[in-house]
Design a protein around this motif. Structure first.
Motif, mmCIF file in Angstrom:
data_model
loop_
_atom_site.group_PDB
_atom_site.id
_atom_site.type_symbol
_atom_site.label_atom_id
_atom_site.label_comp_id
_atom_site.label_asym_id
_atom_site.label_seq_id
_atom_site.Cartn_x
_atom_site.Cartn_y
_atom_site.Cartn_z
ATOM 1 N N LYS A 16 79.767 51.466 -33.136
ATOM 2 C CA LYS A 16 79.862 52.920 -33.229
ATOM 3 C C LYS A 16 78.497 53.570 -33.433
ATOM 4 O O LYS A 16 78.187 54.581 -32.833
ATOM 5 C CB LYS A 16 80.771 53.322 -34.399
ATOM 6 N N ASP A 17 77.673 52.968 -34.299
ATOM 7 C CA ASP A 17 76.404 53.585 -34.655
ATOM 8 C C ASP A 17 75.180 52.918 -34.040
ATOM 9 O O ASP A 17 74.052 53.337 -34.302
ATOM 10 C CB ASP A 17 76.250 53.625 -36.179
ATOM 11 N N MET A 18 75.383 51.895 -33.214
ATOM 12 C CA MET A 18 74.262 51.212 -32.548
ATOM 13 C C MET A 18 74.682 50.832 -31.133
ATOM 14 O O MET A 18 75.780 50.318 -30.934
ATOM 15 C CB MET A 18 73.869 49.931 -33.296
ATOM 16 N N LYS A 19 73.806 51.066 -30.195
ATOM 17 C CA LYS A 19 74.080 50.728 -28.798
ATOM 18 C C LYS A 19 73.179 49.589 -28.345
ATOM 19 O O LYS A 19 71.999 49.545 -28.704
ATOM 20 C CB LYS A 19 73.843 51.939 -27.885
ATOM 21 N N ALA A 20 73.737 48.708 -27.555
ATOM 22 C CA ALA A 20 72.956 47.621 -26.977
ATOM 23 C C ALA A 20 72.010 48.212 -25.928
ATOM 24 O O ALA A 20 72.336 49.194 -25.254
ATOM 25 C CB ALA A 20 73.878 46.597 -26.332
ATOM 26 N N THR A 21 70.869 47.589 -25.773
ATOM 27 C CA THR A 21 69.942 48.021 -24.731
ATOM 28 C C THR A 21 70.574 47.724 -23.373
ATOM 29 O O THR A 21 71.468 46.875 -23.265
ATOM 30 C CB THR A 21 68.599 47.278 -24.832
ATOM 31 N N ASP A 22 70.107 48.408 -22.349
ATOM 32 C CA ASP A 22 70.624 48.148 -21.003
ATOM 33 C C ASP A 22 70.357 46.704 -20.600
ATOM 34 O O ASP A 22 71.187 46.065 -19.959
ATOM 35 C CB ASP A 22 69.984 49.107 -19.991
ATOM 36 N N GLU A 23 69.206 46.185 -20.993
ATOM 37 C CA GLU A 23 68.868 44.793 -20.672
ATOM 38 C C GLU A 23 69.860 43.821 -21.324
ATOM 39 O O GLU A 23 70.343 42.893 -20.674
ATOM 40 C CB GLU A 23 67.450 44.489 -21.152
ATOM 41 N N ALA A 24 70.188 44.053 -22.596
ATOM 42 C CA ALA A 24 71.142 43.178 -23.292
ATOM 43 C C ALA A 24 72.533 43.329 -22.684
ATOM 44 O O ALA A 24 73.231 42.333 -22.456
ATOM 45 C CB ALA A 24 71.169 43.500 -24.778
ATOM 46 N N TYR A 25 72.945 44.568 -22.410
ATOM 47 C CA TYR A 25 74.263 44.815 -21.814
ATOM 48 C C TYR A 25 74.372 44.149 -20.444
ATOM 49 O O TYR A 25 75.385 43.540 -20.123
ATOM 50 C CB TYR A 25 74.531 46.317 -21.703
ATOM 51 N N ASN A 26 73.338 44.259 -19.646
ATOM 52 C CA ASN A 26 73.363 43.678 -18.301
ATOM 53 C C ASN A 26 73.357 42.150 -18.316
ATOM 54 O O ASN A 26 73.650 41.524 -17.300
ATOM 55 C CB ASN A 26 72.194 44.208 -17.469
ATOM 56 N N SER A 27 73.060 41.557 -19.458
ATOM 57 C CA SER A 27 73.061 40.094 -19.562
ATOM 58 C C SER A 27 74.465 39.515 -19.747
ATOM 59 O O SER A 27 74.654 38.319 -19.582
ATOM 60 C CB SER A 27 72.167 39.635 -20.718
ATOM 61 N N VAL A 28 75.444 40.361 -20.076
ATOM 62 C CA VAL A 28 76.811 39.854 -20.246
ATOM 63 C C VAL A 28 77.440 39.596 -18.880
ATOM 64 O O VAL A 28 77.038 40.170 -17.860
ATOM 65 C CB VAL A 28 77.695 40.804 -21.091
ATOM 66 N N HIS A 29 78.420 38.725 -18.863
ATOM 67 C CA HIS A 29 79.132 38.368 -17.633
ATOM 68 C C HIS A 29 79.760 39.622 -17.011
ATOM 69 O O HIS A 29 80.122 40.564 -17.720
ATOM 70 C CB HIS A 29 80.213 37.331 -17.965
ATOM 71 N N ASP A 30 79.919 39.627 -15.703
ATOM 72 C CA ASP A 30 80.481 40.791 -14.997
ATOM 73 C C ASP A 30 81.841 41.211 -15.531
ATOM 74 O O ASP A 30 82.151 42.396 -15.585
ATOM 75 C CB ASP A 30 80.583 40.513 -13.490
#
Length: 116
Positions: free
Chosen positions: A88-102
């Protein structure tokens, strides 16, 4: 001088006893599947001092038990966002988010619908 030493000892004792070795916390963590569950729980367990981490796929609730003498809730949160999951109060970076499986792309509405 004696009063200062006594006060310092009292303060140190208070601080050391104020920390909870079995602190409990509940966080809302975004994710959609069992792969997300594994990733979120592993990120927590790898944090020194975390004793238990259980994330519910349906409610997105993460229940934690951790030792406040060894870690903080902020440290645990940082490790969760580092593996690509939002809180809720912290967002993953785009780089970290893009590292997750599709299939774990919880920000994508089509992926969310596929997991309903």
């Amino acid at each position: 001088m004696k009063k200062i030493v006594v006060f310092a000892m009292f303060l140190m004792a208070t601080i050391s006893f104020a920390q909870n070795k079995n602190a409990k916390a509940s966080l809302e963590v975004d994710g959609v599947c069992m792969m997300c569950k594994d990733r979120i729980e592993k990120a927590c367990i790898k944090t020194k001092g975390v004793k238990s981490a259980n994330w519910n796929v349906e409610t997105h609730e993460l229940k934690l038990i951790y030792n406040e003498e060894k870690t903080t809730l902020d440290d645990i949160k940082k490790n969760i966002v580092a593996v690509g999951h939002d809180l809720k109060d912290m967002k993953a970076t785009d780089e970290a988010y893009n590292s997750v499986h599709d299939c774990c792309r919880y920000r994508d509405d089509d992926v969310k619908k596929d997991h309903e």
